[in-house]
Scaffold this motif. Structure first.
Motif, short mmCIF file in Angstrom:
data_model
loop_
_atom_site.label_atom_id
_atom_site.label_comp_id
_atom_site.label_asym_id
_atom_site.label_seq_id
_atom_site.Cartn_x
_atom_site.Cartn_y
_atom_site.Cartn_z
N SER A 11 0.36 -1.33 -0.08
CA SER A 11 -0.16 0.10 0.24
C SER A 11 0.67 1.59 -0.15
CB SER A 11 -1.47 -0.22 1.19
OG SER A 11 -1.99 -1.15 0.94
N GLU A 12 2.16 1.21 0.51
CA GLU A 12 3.35 2.22 0.88
C GLU A 12 3.70 2.87 -0.51
OE1 GLU A 12 2.30 -0.11 3.87
OE2 GLU A 12 1.70 1.00 4.80
N ALA A 16 2.22 1.16 -3.70
CA ALA A 16 1.83 2.34 -4.50
C ALA A 16 1.58 3.64 -4.88
CB ALA A 16 -0.04 1.94 -4.40
N ARG A 43 -5.17 -9.36 -2.79
CA ARG A 43 -4.03 -8.08 -1.36
C ARG A 43 -3.41 -6.69 -3.16
NH1 ARG A 43 0.06 -8.08 2.95
NH2 ARG A 43 -0.24 -5.73 3.85
N ALA A 83 -4.79 -2.51 -3.70
CA ALA A 83 -3.82 -1.51 -3.42
C ALA A 83 -3.23 -0.33 -4.69
CB ALA A 83 -1.98 -2.46 -2.90
N ALA A 137 -6.45 1.68 -4.88
CA ALA A 137 -7.14 1.82 -3.99
C ALA A 137 -5.76 3.32 -4.50
CB ALA A 137 -6.86 1.49 -3.16
N ASN A 138 -4.68 2.63 -5.76
CA ASN A 138 -4.61 4.22 -5.30
C ASN A 138 -4.23 4.41 -7.19
OD1 ASN A 138 -2.27 4.93 -3.14
ND2 ASN A 138 -2.58 3.06 -2.87
#
Length: 324
Positions: free
Chosen positions: A150-151, A153, A213, A217, A220-221
């Protein structure tokens, strides 16, 4: 919808992405004439250490001299933990930056990895006076990368796509697998015994969690999620099945490690004529319902509402993009 708006990456067509070793320039012209959407010229895993420098020269020459038509061009650089990486980036951006669309970064582990590349590429582009900004493709292929996906992305405005590197991911997690992208008969469950004592075996998809997953990510970005390689290029049915699974989870493209896989990826990752037709009928039915003050309506015996519009619009927009 959240008050937070998601900025979408450039809308490149990315159904198929062909890997070509930078050490095999005889393959470049054929790739340029293929029907693939994106080509990445590889300087990393497909190139032996003593061929790295020549492969880099081959790739720079090819980017400048070959007519790639409208294809999106990417180069997979060597990892940040190697001494090849900095020269890959400097030489590529300085000497072929005007034709290079994307840099593919392998084994991304943290957001700091992305920041480091962003800083270096930005400095080179500014020094060279390049107006076009090169985008980033990140391969999520380690346990560290998946933990921080996530970070990663969200780490740069250059980010365009996340790719699932299944082989290195299996090695990183020490999964008991030596195949690339296929299924494993040991990832299965037994049914309870039947009356005759027999038990059924149901295979599962051992990559489902990791790929899902990564898709979350990416979306979401505002990035494109892309499924990685399927190693057995003599098994088109297995490739189709893997691609369909990825598409069902939200991926919009898949790697091709052999030219025969390009058509398969384009086929699976394109909406079918029947899907596009139904999507257009949903939009028409909802437009009529809205004109009559309704927020939902029945179509073909099923309820459709405003969420259906968003789903239908995605399919219709993809079909228009492919047609263009």
């Amino acid at each position: 919808m959240s008050f937070h708006s998601i900025e979408q990456a450039p809308g490149r067509l990315n159904r198929s992405e062909l890997a070509i070793p930078g050490s095999q320039p005889q393959m470049f012209e054929k790739a340029a004439k293929s029907d693939v959407d994106v080509i990445f010229l590889d300087l990393e895993d497909a190139v032996a250490p003593d061929e790295k420098e020549q492969a880099r020269k081959n790739v720079i020459e090819a980017l400048n001299d070959i007519d790639w038509n409208t294809k999106t061009m990417s180069v997979r650089i060597n990892g940040l933990d190697t001494h090849y990486m900095y020269r890959d980036v400097v030489d590529l951006v300085e000497q072929a930056g005007e034709r290079l669309d994307l840099i593919m970064i392998p084994k991304v582990g943290t957001a700091s990895d992305v920041y480091a590349l962003d800083m270096l590429v930005t400095q080179i582009e500014d020094a060279m006076g390049h107006k076009k900004r090169i985008g980033f493709e990140h391969i999520i292929e380690t346990a560290l990368g998946m933990q921080n996906v996530s970070e990663i992305a969200a780490a740069s405005k250059r980010n365009e796509s996340l790719h699932f590197g299944v082989a290195d991911y299996a090695a990183s997690t020490r999964a008991r697998s030596t195949i690339i992208g296929g299924v494993n008969p040991h990832y299965a469950v037994l049914t309870d015994p039947a009356e005759d004592g027999g038990r059924g075996v149901h295979w599962g998809d051992m990559w489902h969690y990791a790929l899902s997953r990564m898709v979350v990510a990416a979306r979401a970005n505002g990035l494109r999620p892309i499924d990685g390689p399927f190693g057995d290029f003599s098994d088109p049915d297995g490739y189709r099945a893997a691609a369909r699974r990825a598409a069902a989870l939200g991926c919009e493209g898949k790697w091709a490690i052999h030219p025969s896989q390009i058509a398969l990826a384009n086929e699976v990752m394109s909406p079918s004529a029947s899907e596009v037709d139904r999507a257009q009928r949903i939009l028409s039915a909802m437009a009529e319902a809205e004109a009559n003050g309704k927020g939902a309506v029945s179509l073909d015996g099923r309820l459709i509402d405003y969420a259906s519009i968003r789903q239908a619009e995605v399919l219709v927009q993809k079909a228009l993009q492919i047609g263009a």
